[in-house]
Design a protein around this motif. Structure first.
Motif, PDB file in Angstrom:
ATOM      1  N   THR A 136     -43.526 -27.372 -28.768  1.00 29.47           N
ATOM      2  CA  THR A 136     -44.560 -27.627 -27.778  1.00 29.47           C
ATOM      3  C   THR A 136     -44.221 -28.848 -26.926  1.00 29.47           C
ATOM      4  OG1 THR A 136     -45.806 -28.913 -29.394  1.00 29.47           O
ATOM      5  CG2 THR A 136     -46.402 -26.580 -29.143  1.00 29.47           C
ATOM      6  N   GLU A 137     -43.313 -29.675 -27.405  1.00 28.62           N
ATOM      7  CA  GLU A 137     -42.901 -30.861 -26.658  1.00 28.62           C
ATOM      8  C   GLU A 137     -41.715 -30.518 -25.767  1.00 28.62           C
ATOM      9  OE1 GLU A 137     -42.237 -34.145 -29.315  1.00 28.62           O
ATOM     10  OE2 GLU A 137     -43.906 -33.500 -30.582  1.00 28.62           O
ATOM     11  N   GLU A 138     -41.781 -30.985 -24.543  1.00 24.96           N
ATOM     12  CA  GLU A 138     -40.700 -30.677 -23.618  1.00 24.96           C
ATOM     13  C   GLU A 138     -39.430 -31.435 -23.981  1.00 24.96           C
ATOM     14  OE1 GLU A 138     -40.944 -32.369 -19.583  1.00 24.96           O
ATOM     15  OE2 GLU A 138     -42.867 -33.148 -20.277  1.00 24.96           O
ATOM     16  N   PRO A 139     -38.278 -30.888 -23.605  1.00 27.63           N
ATOM     17  CA  PRO A 139     -37.013 -31.557 -23.930  1.00 27.63           C
ATOM     18  C   PRO A 139     -36.847 -32.860 -23.152  1.00 27.63           C
ATOM     19  CG  PRO A 139     -36.632 -29.628 -22.557  1.00 27.63           C
ATOM     20  CD  PRO A 139     -38.086 -29.638 -22.890  1.00 27.63           C
ATOM     21  N   LEU A 140     -36.163 -33.802 -23.808  1.00 26.05           N
ATOM     22  CA  LEU A 140     -35.887 -35.108 -23.205  1.00 26.05           C
ATOM     23  C   LEU A 140     -34.384 -35.343 -23.193  1.00 26.05           C
ATOM     24  CD1 LEU A 140     -38.537 -37.217 -25.167  1.00 26.05           C
ATOM     25  CD2 LEU A 140     -38.798 -36.192 -22.893  1.00 26.05           C
ATOM     26  N   ASP A 141     -33.924 -36.116 -22.213  1.00 25.62           N
ATOM     27  CA  ASP A 141     -32.514 -36.477 -22.190  1.00 25.62           C
ATOM     28  C   ASP A 141     -32.289 -37.676 -23.118  1.00 25.62           C
ATOM     29  OD1 ASP A 141     -33.331 -38.770 -20.823  1.00 25.62           O
ATOM     30  OD2 ASP A 141     -32.283 -38.274 -18.970  1.00 25.62           O
ATOM     31  N   LEU A 142     -31.092 -38.213 -23.128  1.00 23.81           N
ATOM     32  CA  LEU A 142     -30.783 -39.329 -24.027  1.00 23.81           C
ATOM     33  C   LEU A 142     -31.566 -40.601 -23.715  1.00 23.81           C
ATOM     34  CD1 LEU A 142     -26.934 -39.023 -24.533  1.00 23.81           C
ATOM     35  CD2 LEU A 142     -28.779 -38.473 -26.124  1.00 23.81           C
ATOM     36  N   ASN A 143     -32.056 -40.713 -22.483  1.00 29.02           N
ATOM     37  CA  ASN A 143     -32.855 -41.875 -22.093  1.00 29.02           C
ATOM     38  C   ASN A 143     -34.350 -41.612 -22.263  1.00 29.02           C
ATOM     39  OD1 ASN A 143     -30.565 -43.384 -21.301  1.00 29.02           O
ATOM     40  ND2 ASN A 143     -30.478 -42.216 -19.401  1.00 29.02           N
ATOM     41  N   GLU A 144     -34.672 -40.543 -23.003  1.00 24.92           N
ATOM     42  CA  GLU A 144     -36.071 -40.173 -23.265  1.00 24.92           C
ATOM     43  C   GLU A 144     -36.815 -39.782 -21.992  1.00 24.92           C
ATOM     44  OE1 GLU A 144     -37.382 -39.927 -26.492  1.00 24.92           O
ATOM     45  OE2 GLU A 144     -35.293 -40.256 -27.031  1.00 24.92           O
ATOM     46  N   GLN A 145     -36.073 -39.286 -20.998  1.00 24.17           N
ATOM     47  CA  GLN A 145     -36.683 -38.819 -19.758  1.00 24.17           C
ATOM     48  C   GLN A 145     -36.883 -37.305 -19.833  1.00 24.17           C
ATOM     49  OE1 GLN A 145     -37.705 -40.856 -17.175  1.00 24.17           O
ATOM     50  NE2 GLN A 145     -37.248 -42.342 -18.789  1.00 24.17           N
ATOM     51  N   VAL A 199     -36.813 -33.477 -19.067  1.00 21.53           N
ATOM     52  CA  VAL A 199     -35.829 -32.660 -18.361  1.00 21.53           C
ATOM     53  C   VAL A 199     -36.501 -31.890 -17.217  1.00 21.53           C
ATOM     54  CG1 VAL A 199     -34.255 -30.701 -18.628  1.00 21.53           C
ATOM     55  CG2 VAL A 199     -34.339 -32.496 -20.374  1.00 21.53           C
ATOM     56  N   TRP A 200     -37.705 -31.415 -17.439  1.00 23.60           N
ATOM     57  CA  TRP A 200     -38.419 -30.641 -16.416  1.00 23.60           C
ATOM     58  C   TRP A 200     -39.052 -31.580 -15.388  1.00 23.60           C
ATOM     59  CZ3 TRP A 200     -39.064 -25.301 -15.810  1.00 23.60           C
ATOM     60  CH2 TRP A 200     -38.355 -24.532 -16.736  1.00 23.60           C
ATOM     61  N   PRO A 201     -39.106 -31.153 -14.108  1.00 26.46           N
ATOM     62  CA  PRO A 201     -39.716 -32.000 -13.079  1.00 26.46           C
ATOM     63  C   PRO A 201     -41.220 -32.188 -13.324  1.00 26.46           C
ATOM     64  CG  PRO A 201     -38.989 -29.892 -12.149  1.00 26.46           C
ATOM     65  CD  PRO A 201     -38.588 -29.901 -13.587  1.00 26.46           C
ATOM     66  N   ALA A 202     -41.757 -33.276 -12.812  1.00 30.68           N
ATOM     67  CA  ALA A 202     -43.149 -33.658 -13.073  1.00 30.68           C
ATOM     68  C   ALA A 202     -44.141 -32.564 -12.697  1.00 30.68           C
ATOM     69  CB  ALA A 202     -43.473 -34.953 -12.324  1.00 30.68           C
ATOM     70  N   ARG A 228     -34.715 -31.306 -11.867  1.00 35.36           N
ATOM     71  CA  ARG A 228     -34.630 -32.649 -11.322  1.00 35.36           C
ATOM     72  C   ARG A 228     -33.250 -32.833 -10.695  1.00 35.36           C
ATOM     73  NH1 ARG A 228     -36.306 -36.585 -15.848  1.00 35.36           N
ATOM     74  NH2 ARG A 228     -35.986 -38.021 -14.140  1.00 35.36           N
ATOM     75  N   HIS A 229     -33.085 -33.866  -9.932  1.00 34.80           N
ATOM     76  CA  HIS A 229     -31.788 -34.126  -9.313  1.00 34.80           C
ATOM     77  C   HIS A 229     -30.781 -34.412 -10.428  1.00 34.80           C
ATOM     78  CE1 HIS A 229     -28.597 -35.886  -6.954  1.00 34.80           C
ATOM     79  NE2 HIS A 229     -29.168 -35.327  -5.900  1.00 34.80           N
ATOM     80  N   ASP A 278     -26.117 -37.242 -17.970  1.00 38.27           N
ATOM     81  CA  ASP A 278     -25.360 -36.785 -19.134  1.00 38.27           C
ATOM     82  C   ASP A 278     -25.999 -35.604 -19.843  1.00 38.27           C
ATOM     83  OD1 ASP A 278     -23.424 -38.729 -18.761  1.00 38.27           O
ATOM     84  OD2 ASP A 278     -24.545 -40.217 -19.915  1.00 38.27           O
ATOM     85  N   TYR A 279     -27.052 -35.052 -19.281  1.00 38.75           N
ATOM     86  CA  TYR A 279     -27.722 -33.936 -19.942  1.00 38.75           C
ATOM     87  C   TYR A 279     -27.031 -32.636 -19.554  1.00 38.75           C
ATOM     88  CZ  TYR A 279     -31.498 -31.364 -22.127  1.00 38.75           C
ATOM     89  OH  TYR A 279     -32.222 -30.550 -22.960  1.00 38.75           O
ATOM     90  N   PRO A 280     -26.496 -31.883 -20.519  1.00 37.74           N
ATOM     91  CA  PRO A 280     -25.659 -30.730 -20.185  1.00 37.74           C
ATOM     92  C   PRO A 280     -26.421 -29.458 -19.830  1.00 37.74           C
ATOM     93  CG  PRO A 280     -25.761 -30.998 -22.548  1.00 37.74           C
ATOM     94  CD  PRO A 280     -26.516 -32.162 -21.955  1.00 37.74           C
ATOM     95  N   SER A 281     -27.719 -29.416 -20.077  1.00 38.18           N
ATOM     96  CA  SER A 281     -28.496 -28.172 -19.879  1.00 38.18           C
ATOM     97  C   SER A 281     -29.518 -28.366 -18.773  1.00 38.18           C
ATOM     98  CB  SER A 281     -29.173 -27.776 -21.184  1.00 38.18           C
ATOM     99  OG  SER A 281     -28.216 -27.518 -22.176  1.00 38.18           O
ATOM    100  N   GLN A 282     -29.033 -28.379 -17.539  1.00 36.08           N
ATOM    101  CA  GLN A 282     -29.912 -28.633 -16.408  1.00 36.08           C
ATOM    102  C   GLN A 282     -30.301 -27.375 -15.648  1.00 36.08           C
ATOM    103  OE1 GLN A 282     -29.043 -32.071 -13.983  1.00 36.08           O
ATOM    104  NE2 GLN A 282     -27.902 -33.024 -15.652  1.00 36.08           N
ATOM    105  N   ALA A 283     -29.927 -26.205 -16.155  1.00 33.40           N
ATOM    106  CA  ALA A 283     -30.371 -24.951 -15.557  1.00 33.40           C
ATOM    107  C   ALA A 283     -31.681 -24.571 -16.246  1.00 33.40           C
ATOM    108  CB  ALA A 283     -29.320 -23.864 -15.754  1.00 33.40           C
ATOM    109  N   LEU A 284     -32.780 -24.614 -15.492  1.00 34.40           N
ATOM    110  CA  LEU A 284     -34.112 -24.425 -16.060  1.00 34.40           C
ATOM    111  C   LEU A 284     -34.638 -23.027 -15.761  1.00 34.40           C
ATOM    112  CD1 LEU A 284     -35.675 -27.858 -15.016  1.00 34.40           C
ATOM    113  CD2 LEU A 284     -34.322 -27.298 -17.057  1.00 34.40           C
ATOM    114  N   PHE A 285     -35.178 -22.385 -16.803  1.00 29.40           N
ATOM    115  CA  PHE A 285     -35.719 -21.036 -16.684  1.00 29.40           C
ATOM    116  C   PHE A 285     -37.073 -20.970 -17.360  1.00 29.40           C
ATOM    117  CE2 PHE A 285     -31.191 -20.616 -16.315  1.00 29.40           C
ATOM    118  CZ  PHE A 285     -30.984 -19.601 -15.392  1.00 29.40           C
TER     119      PHE A 285
END
Length: 187
Positions: free
Chosen positions: A61-70, A72-75, A146-147, A153-160
């Motif tokens: 239920t929690e959205e994925p985060l990158d290594l900086n805890e940001q 992945v999905w746009p706001a 997101r840009h 460094d996040y390898p999975s930036q293709a969002l579906f």
């Protein structure tokens, strides 16, 4: 679980034009920690054929985060309730049976039934174009992310994402959901 991921990584290197899982992300220790945390938190499910792990899926239920805890999905997309899936892996011995599609349909049912979410989402390895096509074939729609510099460094930036009402299979033909003491699995 690790065996399924390792098998998939070897298959990807040998037969696909992608760098997906060519090395553990973010590093071997971090990769293992992510898998173990999902298992401990009961987010990961395994499909068993007797004593053989045939497939796995992780739902969250929690959205994925990158290594900086940001996130992945746009706001603007994060306001919509969704269930996030990851590590959808089918053993090569069970490929072609529709097990991956059935796991996605099961996740859509869980999203609707247990979380009142209208969407399931997945972030897919950016360079694995065959996998992008697979998810589009499973009724997912590619969404703008997101840009890339924001998630460098996040390898999975293709969002579906896919609406949960767009199920295509009767997953119960392939497995049933079980919950036992200290475990959650399919049979």
């Amino acid at each position: 679980m690790r065996g399924l991921v390792r098998e998939a990584a070897n298959w990807l290197r040998a037969s696909k034009d992608t760098d997906q899982w060519s090395s553990p992300w973010p590093d071997p220790a971090g990769h293992l920690e992510r898998i173990v945390n999902d298992l401990i938190k009961n987010k990961t499910w395994l499909v068993w054929d007797g004593t053989t792990a045939a497939a796995t899926i992780t739902v969250d239920t929690e959205e994925p985060l990158d290594l900086n805890e940001q996130p992945v999905w746009p706001a603007h997309k994060r306001r919509e309730p969704a269930l996030y899936v990851r590590r959808v892996v089918v053993s090569r011995s069970y490929s072609g049976l529709g097990l991956g599609a059935a796991l996605l349909d099961w996740a859509a049912e869980v999203a609707k039934r247990d979380h009142k979410a209208a969407l399931i989402r997945i972030d897919v390895w950016t360079t694995n174009l065959d996998l992008h096509a697979y998810y589009e074939g499973q009724r997912f729609t590619r969404r703008e992310g997101r840009h890339p510099r924001e998630l460098a460094d996040y390898p999975s930036q293709a969002l579906f994402e896919r609406e949960v009402v767009r199920s295509g299979s009767d997953y119960t033909r392939l497995f049933t959901e079980e919950e036992g003491p200290g475990e959650r699995k399919f049979r």
